[in-house]
Write a protein that holds these residues in place. Structure first.
Motif, PDB file in Angstrom:
ATOM      1  N   VAL B  22       0.858  -1.202   0.000  1.00  0.00           N
ATOM      2  CA  VAL B  22       0.000   0.000   0.000  1.00  0.00           C
ATOM      3  C   VAL B  22       0.890   1.247   0.000  1.00  0.00           C
ATOM      4  O   VAL B  22       0.645   2.194  -0.750  1.00  0.00           O
ATOM      5  CB  VAL B  22      -0.942  -0.002   1.226  1.00  0.00           C
ATOM      6  N   GLY B  23       1.960   1.216   0.793  1.00  0.00           N
ATOM      7  CA  GLY B  23       2.891   2.353   0.879  1.00  0.00           C
ATOM      8  C   GLY B  23       3.514   2.647  -0.480  1.00  0.00           C
ATOM      9  O   GLY B  23       3.540   3.798  -0.932  1.00  0.00           O
ATOM     10  N   SER B  25       2.430   1.797  -3.458  1.00  0.00           N
ATOM     11  CA  SER B  25       1.413   2.256  -4.428  1.00  0.00           C
ATOM     12  C   SER B  25       1.032   3.706  -4.172  1.00  0.00           C
ATOM     13  O   SER B  25       0.921   4.496  -5.114  1.00  0.00           O
ATOM     14  CB  SER B  25       0.148   1.397  -4.327  1.00  0.00           C
ATOM     15  N   LEU B  26       0.832   4.036  -2.899  1.00  0.00           N
ATOM     16  CA  LEU B  26       0.425   5.408  -2.571  1.00  0.00           C
ATOM     17  C   LEU B  26       1.537   6.400  -2.906  1.00  0.00           C
ATOM     18  O   LEU B  26       1.280   7.493  -3.418  1.00  0.00           O
ATOM     19  CB  LEU B  26       0.030   5.518  -1.099  1.00  0.00           C
ATOM     20  N   LEU B  29       1.557   6.908  -6.549  1.00  0.00           N
ATOM     21  CA  LEU B  29       0.372   7.699  -6.930  1.00  0.00           C
ATOM     22  C   LEU B  29       0.587   9.181  -6.623  1.00  0.00           C
ATOM     23  O   LEU B  29       0.347  10.053  -7.469  1.00  0.00           O
ATOM     24  CB  LEU B  29      -0.839   7.161  -6.151  1.00  0.00           C
ATOM     25  N   VAL B  30       1.097   9.446  -5.430  1.00  0.00           N
ATOM     26  CA  VAL B  30       1.314  10.841  -5.017  1.00  0.00           C
ATOM     27  C   VAL B  30       2.373  11.504  -5.900  1.00  0.00           C
ATOM     28  O   VAL B  30       2.207  12.639  -6.351  1.00  0.00           O
ATOM     29  CB  VAL B  30       1.713  10.905  -3.519  1.00  0.00           C
ATOM     30  N   SER B 121      -0.743   6.515 -12.575  1.00  0.00           N
ATOM     31  CA  SER B 121      -1.520   6.296 -11.343  1.00  0.00           C
ATOM     32  C   SER B 121      -2.261   4.972 -11.405  1.00  0.00           C
ATOM     33  O   SER B 121      -2.310   4.215 -10.423  1.00  0.00           O
ATOM     34  CB  SER B 121      -2.540   7.421 -11.162  1.00  0.00           C
ATOM     35  N   MET B 125      -2.176   1.531  -8.982  1.00  0.00           N
ATOM     36  CA  MET B 125      -3.342   0.851  -8.417  1.00  0.00           C
ATOM     37  C   MET B 125      -3.411  -0.607  -8.893  1.00  0.00           C
ATOM     38  O   MET B 125      -3.804  -1.502  -8.156  1.00  0.00           O
ATOM     39  CB  MET B 125      -4.629   1.596  -8.801  1.00  0.00           C
TER      40      MET B 125
END
Lengths: 230, 237
Positions: B22-23, B25-26, B29-30, B121, B125
């Motif tokens: 999750v880290g 991917s986020l 994304l950011v 992005s 995901m």
């Protein structure tokens, strides 16, 4: 330990007809019992009553000679001792993971996480599910789902296990595996009550056959006895 | 969806702690959204594809097909940025029947930038969806102290999606063998019948599930054991 039904009448809410009409029955731990009868004869109702899901509106259910209490602690005590495996495992498996699904019962009984984990491992081995614990329940085959549903109940260490037509949807290869689990369970001292439409299975597997008809016990005895079908 | 779910459970890093995935991917994304540079978006896209295909071992064919499908939707979305269509005469545009179509380098550049940002992005995901079982995301939310009732509803919804998928397949088959979906009119009728029956089936199953939970001493809270995970630089088992 003994589970006793004394003149048990059960009626579903909103219906005038009783689903159980004065059932008198005694089941002892270690017994292999087949519950037979046509659709609507009361087999599933009897199982739900034994587990405290349905409450008799007349008569009494006794666990080891004591009337069952329907308050929170009484029901927990009843469900610790009386387990039910449903006909369709998809109706019973709520969690997406086999491991977590099996752990529900022990944690609901108030066991610690360590003890619950130990029980999950134990029943997974008993039911041959060690390799499947991390699998999602929707990715299991029909036989694996049945064994997972069985394991979820066995993790609560019941003394009486009611299995509602669990062998019906199984293929001929998977059926002996599930019956073998039930056999070992009965050998370990748990009463196994198997509801089935299969007379041949009932005769070959059970020590006692209970024939329900119209919500009451029509006949019961050892399978194969000459008086059975007369 | 079933295939994404299957990869999420069977990829090489499925047992890695979900917080790392999750880290990553986020972060991707950011970075993609804040840097706002085509080159950065391309690099993130390449990195995420690399992680998904080479690290997690997800089939490159599947990853690229998924990205192509998502990319075609994005392309349709950014076309409106690259090209402007008007009914008013436009000196710099080209006449196309009653419309005037116009595009310039700045619009195309903006559309390309937007497209790459979105694709980068989406690839982040995709990495998360293809490598992390939903169960692990739910477990992570539980550990992050998200209210228990939300976590339980998520878990049950996820479980029910597959149960209702099975019901949907059975009902569709039952309609097809009786000449349902034969033409436009019967398709509408069949779909309406299936929709109604699916709703009834979901309701019936939820009631049986409640009974089954009660039989296992359920008192309102779905208590289950937490899952165990691997950490980076630890051999996955």
């Amino acid at each position: 330990m003994q589970l006793t039904f004394i003149d048990v009448h059960v009626r579903y809410p909103g219906l005038d007809i009783s689903a159980l009409n004065g059932v008198n029955l005694e089941i002892n731990t270690g017994e292999r019992v087949a519950l037979v009868g046509r659709n609507g004869s009361g087999k599933s109702t009897l199982m739900l009553t034994a587990n405290g899901i349905l409450r008799p509106h007349q008569g009494a259910l006794l666990l080891d000679g004591r009337p069952v209490r329907y308050d929170r602690s009484g029901l927990r005590e009843l469900r610790r001792n009386v387990g039910v495996v449903f006909q369709n495992p998809d109706d019973q498996l709520f969690s997406a993971s086999v491991y977590q699904d099996i752990s529900l019962g022990p944690l609901n009984l108030g066991l610690t996480q360590a003890e619950a984990h130990r029980r999950v491992q134990e029943v997974a081995e008993f039911c041959g599910l060690q390799e499947l614990l991390d699998r999602p329940t929707h990715a299991l085959s029909g036989g694996e789902k049945t064994r997972a549903a069985l394991a979820g109940v066995l993790a609560m260490s019941p003394r009486f296990l009611f299995a509602d037509e669990v062998t019906n949807s199984l293929d001929p290869w998977m059926r002996p595996q599930v019956l073998e689990i039930l056999d070992r369970l009965a050998d370990s001292g748990c009463a196994v009550i198997l509801a089935t439409h299969d007379w041949a299975l009932a005769s070959a597997w059970a020590q006692r056959v209970i024939w329900l008809e119209g919500g009451s016990v029509f006949r019961q005895g050892k399978p194969g006895a000459s008086s059975w079908l007369t | 969806m079933r295939q994404i779910d299957a990869y999420a459970y069977s990829n090489r890093i499925s047992k890695l702690h979900p917080a790392y995935k999750v880290g990553a991917s986020l972060l991707a994304l950011v970075l993609c959204l804040t840097l706002n540079r085509p080159l950065a978006s391309l690099l993130i896209l390449a990195l995420m594809l690399g992680l998904t295909i080479f690290w997690a071992g997800v089939s490159w064919r599947f990853v690229l097909t998924l990205l192509l499908t998502e990319g075609s939707f994005l392309l349709a979305g950014v076309l409106g940025v690259a090209i402007s269509v008007s009914t008013m005469p436009d000196a710099g545009g080209a006449a196309l029947g009653p419309f005037w179509v116009r595009s310039d380098a700045a619009s195309v550049w903006l559309a390309l930038n937007l497209f790459l940002r979105a694709l980068g992005s989406v690839s982040a995901m995709n990495f998360l969806a293809l490598t992390t079982p939903i169960l692990d995301l739910i477990e992570l939310l539980r550990r992050l102290r998200v209210p228990e009732v939300l976590v339980e509803v998520m878990g049950l919804t996820y479980r029910f999606i597959f149960i209702l998928f099975d019901s949907l397949e059975r009902m569709t088959l039952a309609q097809e063998v009786r000449l349902g979906f034969g033409n436009w009119r019967s398709s509408l009728r069949s779909a309406a019948l299936i929709g109604t029956n699916l709703f009834i089936d979901a309701f019936r199953r939820s009631r049986i599930l409640e009974t089954a939970l009660q039989s296992r001493a359920w008192d309102g809270a779905l208590r289950v054991l937490p899952r165990k995970y691997n950490h980076p630089f630890q051999k996955c088992n």
